[in-house]
Design a protein around this motif. Structure first.
Motif, PDB file in Angstrom:
ATOM      1  N   GLY A 170      -9.474   4.947  -7.780  1.00  0.00           N
ATOM      2  CA  GLY A 170      -8.626   6.125  -8.198  1.00  0.00           C
ATOM      3  C   GLY A 170      -8.621   7.156  -7.105  1.00  0.00           C
ATOM      4  O   GLY A 170      -8.438   8.196  -7.219  1.00  0.00           O
ATOM      5  N   THR A 171      -8.593   6.697  -5.670  1.00  0.00           N
ATOM      6  CA  THR A 171      -8.576   7.515  -4.572  1.00  0.00           C
ATOM      7  C   THR A 171      -7.396   7.886  -3.943  1.00  0.00           C
ATOM      8  O   THR A 171      -7.157   8.550  -3.327  1.00  0.00           O
ATOM      9  CB  THR A 171      -9.712   6.912  -3.416  1.00  0.00           C
ATOM     10  OG1 THR A 171      -9.556   5.593  -3.347  1.00  0.00           O
ATOM     11  CG2 THR A 171     -11.063   7.241  -3.651  1.00  0.00           C
ATOM     12  N   ASP A 172      -6.347   7.062  -4.217  1.00  0.00           N
ATOM     13  CA  ASP A 172      -5.054   7.113  -3.632  1.00  0.00           C
ATOM     14  C   ASP A 172      -3.793   7.465  -4.401  1.00  0.00           C
ATOM     15  O   ASP A 172      -2.882   7.428  -4.248  1.00  0.00           O
ATOM     16  CB  ASP A 172      -4.605   5.946  -2.733  1.00  0.00           C
ATOM     17  CG  ASP A 172      -4.657   4.476  -3.687  1.00  0.00           C
ATOM     18  OD1 ASP A 172      -4.523   4.741  -4.931  1.00  0.00           O
ATOM     19  OD2 ASP A 172      -4.386   3.387  -3.100  1.00  0.00           O
ATOM     20  N   GLY A 173      -4.339   7.906  -5.660  1.00  0.00           N
ATOM     21  CA  GLY A 173      -3.224   8.519  -6.616  1.00  0.00           C
ATOM     22  C   GLY A 173      -2.878   7.485  -7.601  1.00  0.00           C
ATOM     23  O   GLY A 173      -1.909   7.706  -8.210  1.00  0.00           O
ATOM     24  N   THR A 174      -3.087   6.350  -7.255  1.00  0.00           N
ATOM     25  CA  THR A 174      -2.457   5.147  -8.180  1.00  0.00           C
ATOM     26  C   THR A 174      -2.916   5.608  -9.633  1.00  0.00           C
ATOM     27  O   THR A 174      -4.183   5.742  -9.990  1.00  0.00           O
ATOM     28  CB  THR A 174      -3.112   3.903  -7.779  1.00  0.00           C
ATOM     29  OG1 THR A 174      -2.853   3.715  -6.495  1.00  0.00           O
ATOM     30  CG2 THR A 174      -2.635   2.653  -8.903  1.00  0.00           C
ATOM     31  N   PRO A 175      -2.083   5.526 -10.486  1.00  0.00           N
ATOM     32  CA  PRO A 175      -2.371   5.781 -11.885  1.00  0.00           C
ATOM     33  C   PRO A 175      -3.646   4.615 -12.451  1.00  0.00           C
ATOM     34  O   PRO A 175      -3.396   3.593 -12.305  1.00  0.00           O
ATOM     35  CB  PRO A 175      -1.133   5.658 -12.777  1.00  0.00           C
ATOM     36  CG  PRO A 175      -0.342   5.104 -11.748  1.00  0.00           C
ATOM     37  CD  PRO A 175      -0.675   5.137 -10.409  1.00  0.00           C
ATOM     38  N   SER A 176      -4.643   5.255 -12.930  1.00  0.00           N
ATOM     39  CA  SER A 176      -5.541   4.331 -13.617  1.00  0.00           C
ATOM     40  C   SER A 176      -5.326   3.454 -14.642  1.00  0.00           C
ATOM     41  O   SER A 176      -5.879   2.377 -14.788  1.00  0.00           O
ATOM     42  CB  SER A 176      -6.738   5.086 -14.118  1.00  0.00           C
ATOM     43  OG  SER A 176      -6.442   5.951 -15.145  1.00  0.00           O
ATOM     44  N   ASP A 177      -3.906   3.752 -15.136  1.00  0.00           N
ATOM     45  CA  ASP A 177      -3.545   2.592 -16.415  1.00  0.00           C
ATOM     46  C   ASP A 177      -2.491   1.742 -15.809  1.00  0.00           C
ATOM     47  O   ASP A 177      -1.838   1.175 -16.582  1.00  0.00           O
ATOM     48  CB  ASP A 177      -2.934   3.361 -17.408  1.00  0.00           C
ATOM     49  CG  ASP A 177      -1.935   4.412 -17.091  1.00  0.00           C
ATOM     50  OD1 ASP A 177      -1.805   4.560 -16.101  1.00  0.00           O
ATOM     51  OD2 ASP A 177      -1.371   5.039 -18.241  1.00  0.00           O
ATOM     52  N   GLN A 178      -2.164   1.793 -14.365  1.00  0.00           N
ATOM     53  CA  GLN A 178      -1.461   0.914 -13.848  1.00  0.00           C
ATOM     54  C   GLN A 178      -1.671  -0.539 -14.182  1.00  0.00           C
ATOM     55  O   GLN A 178      -2.930  -1.014 -14.109  1.00  0.00           O
ATOM     56  CB  GLN A 178      -1.519   0.798 -12.204  1.00  0.00           C
ATOM     57  CG  GLN A 178      -0.423   0.181 -11.419  1.00  0.00           C
ATOM     58  CD  GLN A 178      -0.492   0.220  -9.950  1.00  0.00           C
ATOM     59  OE1 GLN A 178      -1.667  -0.300  -9.313  1.00  0.00           O
ATOM     60  NE2 GLN A 178       0.327   1.075  -9.438  1.00  0.00           N
TER      61      GLN A 178
ATOM     62  N   LEU B 202       0.821  -1.183   0.046  1.00  0.00           N
ATOM     63  CA  LEU B 202       0.003  -0.079   0.044  1.00  0.00           C
ATOM     64  C   LEU B 202       0.875   1.283   0.035  1.00  0.00           C
ATOM     65  O   LEU B 202       0.626   2.206  -0.678  1.00  0.00           O
ATOM     66  CB  LEU B 202      -1.070   0.021   1.135  1.00  0.00           C
ATOM     67  CG  LEU B 202      -2.025  -1.217   1.239  1.00  0.00           C
ATOM     68  CD1 LEU B 202      -2.752  -0.913   2.244  1.00  0.00           C
ATOM     69  CD2 LEU B 202      -2.714  -1.130  -0.055  1.00  0.00           C
ATOM     70  N   ALA B 203       2.159   1.124   0.458  1.00  0.00           N
ATOM     71  CA  ALA B 203       3.037   2.236   0.791  1.00  0.00           C
ATOM     72  C   ALA B 203       3.623   2.666  -0.627  1.00  0.00           C
ATOM     73  O   ALA B 203       3.707   3.750  -1.079  1.00  0.00           O
ATOM     74  CB  ALA B 203       4.031   2.246   1.740  1.00  0.00           C
ATOM     75  N   HIS B 204       3.851   1.593  -1.445  1.00  0.00           N
ATOM     76  CA  HIS B 204       4.859   1.753  -2.651  1.00  0.00           C
ATOM     77  C   HIS B 204       4.027   1.751  -4.105  1.00  0.00           C
ATOM     78  O   HIS B 204       4.667   1.880  -5.110  1.00  0.00           O
ATOM     79  CB  HIS B 204       6.052   0.759  -2.621  1.00  0.00           C
ATOM     80  CG  HIS B 204       7.057   0.994  -1.337  1.00  0.00           C
ATOM     81  ND1 HIS B 204       6.857   0.323  -0.532  1.00  0.00           N
ATOM     82  CD2 HIS B 204       7.985   1.935  -1.686  1.00  0.00           C
ATOM     83  CE1 HIS B 204       8.017   0.929   0.306  1.00  0.00           C
ATOM     84  NE2 HIS B 204       8.544   1.496  -0.399  1.00  0.00           N
ATOM     85  N   VAL B 205       2.697   0.953  -3.934  1.00  0.00           N
ATOM     86  CA  VAL B 205       2.128   0.656  -5.228  1.00  0.00           C
ATOM     87  C   VAL B 205       1.574   1.865  -5.880  1.00  0.00           C
ATOM     88  O   VAL B 205       1.440   2.243  -7.079  1.00  0.00           O
ATOM     89  CB  VAL B 205       1.082  -0.263  -5.040  1.00  0.00           C
ATOM     90  CG1 VAL B 205       0.004  -0.411  -6.119  1.00  0.00           C
ATOM     91  CG2 VAL B 205       1.897  -1.908  -4.983  1.00  0.00           C
ATOM     92  N   PRO B 206       1.298   2.939  -5.078  1.00  0.00           N
ATOM     93  CA  PRO B 206       0.476   4.168  -5.689  1.00  0.00           C
ATOM     94  C   PRO B 206       1.500   4.812  -6.603  1.00  0.00           C
ATOM     95  O   PRO B 206       0.850   5.387  -7.609  1.00  0.00           O
ATOM     96  CB  PRO B 206       0.061   4.845  -4.537  1.00  0.00           C
ATOM     97  CG  PRO B 206      -0.151   3.995  -3.421  1.00  0.00           C
ATOM     98  CD  PRO B 206       0.780   2.848  -3.594  1.00  0.00           C
ATOM     99  N   ALA B 207       2.854   4.710  -6.648  1.00  0.00           N
ATOM    100  CA  ALA B 207       3.829   5.474  -7.328  1.00  0.00           C
ATOM    101  C   ALA B 207       4.241   4.560  -8.502  1.00  0.00           C
ATOM    102  O   ALA B 207       5.080   4.938  -9.352  1.00  0.00           O
ATOM    103  CB  ALA B 207       5.041   5.947  -6.516  1.00  0.00           C
ATOM    104  N   ALA B 208       3.541   3.262  -8.709  1.00  0.00           N
ATOM    105  CA  ALA B 208       3.974   2.325  -9.571  1.00  0.00           C
ATOM    106  C   ALA B 208       3.326   2.288 -10.900  1.00  0.00           C
ATOM    107  O   ALA B 208       2.060   2.711 -10.990  1.00  0.00           O
ATOM    108  CB  ALA B 208       4.101   1.018  -9.012  1.00  0.00           C
ATOM    109  N   ASP B 209       4.146   2.139 -12.008  1.00  0.00           N
ATOM    110  CA  ASP B 209       3.353   1.907 -13.243  1.00  0.00           C
ATOM    111  C   ASP B 209       2.956   0.380 -13.556  1.00  0.00           C
ATOM    112  O   ASP B 209       1.804   0.221 -14.169  1.00  0.00           O
ATOM    113  CB  ASP B 209       4.320   2.193 -14.480  1.00  0.00           C
ATOM    114  CG  ASP B 209       4.658   3.728 -14.464  1.00  0.00           C
ATOM    115  OD1 ASP B 209       3.656   4.435 -14.510  1.00  0.00           O
ATOM    116  OD2 ASP B 209       5.909   3.809 -14.316  1.00  0.00           O
ATOM    117  N   VAL B 210       3.858  -0.384 -12.825  1.00  0.00           N
ATOM    118  CA  VAL B 210       3.296  -1.752 -12.859  1.00  0.00           C
ATOM    119  C   VAL B 210       3.752  -2.635 -11.666  1.00  0.00           C
ATOM    120  O   VAL B 210       4.664  -2.187 -10.876  1.00  0.00           O
ATOM    121  CB  VAL B 210       4.337  -2.642 -13.975  1.00  0.00           C
ATOM    122  CG1 VAL B 210       4.340  -4.014 -14.115  1.00  0.00           C
ATOM    123  CG2 VAL B 210       4.423  -1.785 -15.307  1.00  0.00           C
ATOM    124  N   VAL B 211       2.897  -3.435 -11.358  1.00  0.00           N
ATOM    125  CA  VAL B 211       2.984  -4.092 -10.063  1.00  0.00           C
ATOM    126  C   VAL B 211       2.852  -5.895 -10.380  1.00  0.00           C
ATOM    127  O   VAL B 211       2.050  -6.164 -11.144  1.00  0.00           O
ATOM    128  CB  VAL B 211       1.536  -3.828  -9.034  1.00  0.00           C
ATOM    129  CG1 VAL B 211       1.956  -4.743  -7.708  1.00  0.00           C
ATOM    130  CG2 VAL B 211       1.631  -2.413  -8.891  1.00  0.00           C
TER     131      VAL B 211
END
Ligand code: CTP
Ligand code: CA
Length: 244
Positions: A144-152, A86-95
């Motif tokens: 889309g509430t925690d800033g995660t890119p919608s195209d992640q 939860l800490a690192h994924v919002p900034a990611a393009d790929v998980v």
């Protein structure tokens, strides 16, 4: 090597890879664990780094060294893995969720070491369900509430055996639909016909990469590094960066 320029289809992309098996504490010295070695997750992280990505490697218990060049985050239990994701994924393009997450954990953590005594009944460990981290990551991205890119792009793993209820492929496709991730790397696990263990702790692997968009499943076989290369190429194709 050859004169070809290195192909770096994930240049500038942030990738979070989880790997290894979680350990669910029973008391201060004991845990419930699983047999994941972390090899496949580490190989995917290495392949992503080689493809130019910035990689965060969230490591539960692993039997291998974490990849050079990754930012390494160490975790123990499924709940700690969830917090790290939860800490690192919002900034990611790929998980990539390659970790083997325990489905259940002991319902209580004993504060001191469980002792055996002759006048005591054998202890019973009660288990409770762990949260499904992969499903939660998909839901959070979609909300889309925690800033995660919608195209992640979110990639799950599954280890399945066929049985009387269906084939490994059928179980994999059902799991892909249930999880809601874009890609699912499906491994067949358990002993093979000769009784030898496949996948867990082994250097070789054969996987099917399933895609939620309905495109044909892709077979990826060979060393775990070769399978990782195929997974990273499939990720680049899904991102539309495979010709870079
Ligand atoms: N996973 C997760 N959180 C969990 C369990 C699994 O994020 N609590 C992820 C794994 O990392 C993997 C995918 O979900 O990417 C599939 O894991 P798997 O164990 O095959 O799926 P489950 O939903 O736990 O189903 P099963 O009952 O078959 O174990
Ligand atoms: Ca599971």
């Amino acid at each position: 090597l050859g004169a070809e320029p290195a192909s770096r289809p994930l240049a500038g992309r942030r990738v979070v890879v989880s790997a290894g098996g979680t350990r669910e504490p029973i008391d201060p010295v004991r845990f419930l664990g699983n047999r994941s070695s972390g090899k496949q997750g580490a190989a995917i992280a290495r392949a992503a780094i080689a493809a130019g990505a910035d990689v965060t490697f969230v490591a539960a218990h692993i039997d291998v060294a974490p990849p050079d060049g990754a930012d390494v985050v160490r975790v123990d239990s499924a709940l700690e893995l969830r917090d790290a994701m939860l800490a690192h994924v919002p900034a990611a393009d790929v998980v990539v969720m390659a970790a083997a997450v325990a489905d259940f954990r002991p319902s209580e953590l004993q504060p001191s070491k469980i002792k055996k005594r002759d006048d005591m009944a054998d202890p019973v460990i009660t288990l409770v369900r762990n949260p499904d981290i992969l499903v939660e990551l998909v839901q959070r991205r979609n909300a889309g509430t925690d800033g995660t890119p919608s195209d992640q792009l979110i990639v799950g793993f599954a280890a399945e055996t066929g049985d009387g209820g269906g084939t490994a492929l059928e179980y994999g496709l059902a799991k892909l639909a249930r999880k809601g991730c874009e890609l699912l790397v499906l491994n067949e696990v358990g002993a093979d016909e000769s009784g030898a263990e496949r996948v867990f702790g082994q250097d070789h692997n054969s996987a099917l990469i399933l895609a939620r968009d309905g495109s044909e499943p892709e077979r990826a076989a060979g060393s775990k590094d070769e399978v990782a290369g195929a997974v990273v190429r499939r990720i680049a194709r899904a991102l539309g960066t495979d010709h870079r």
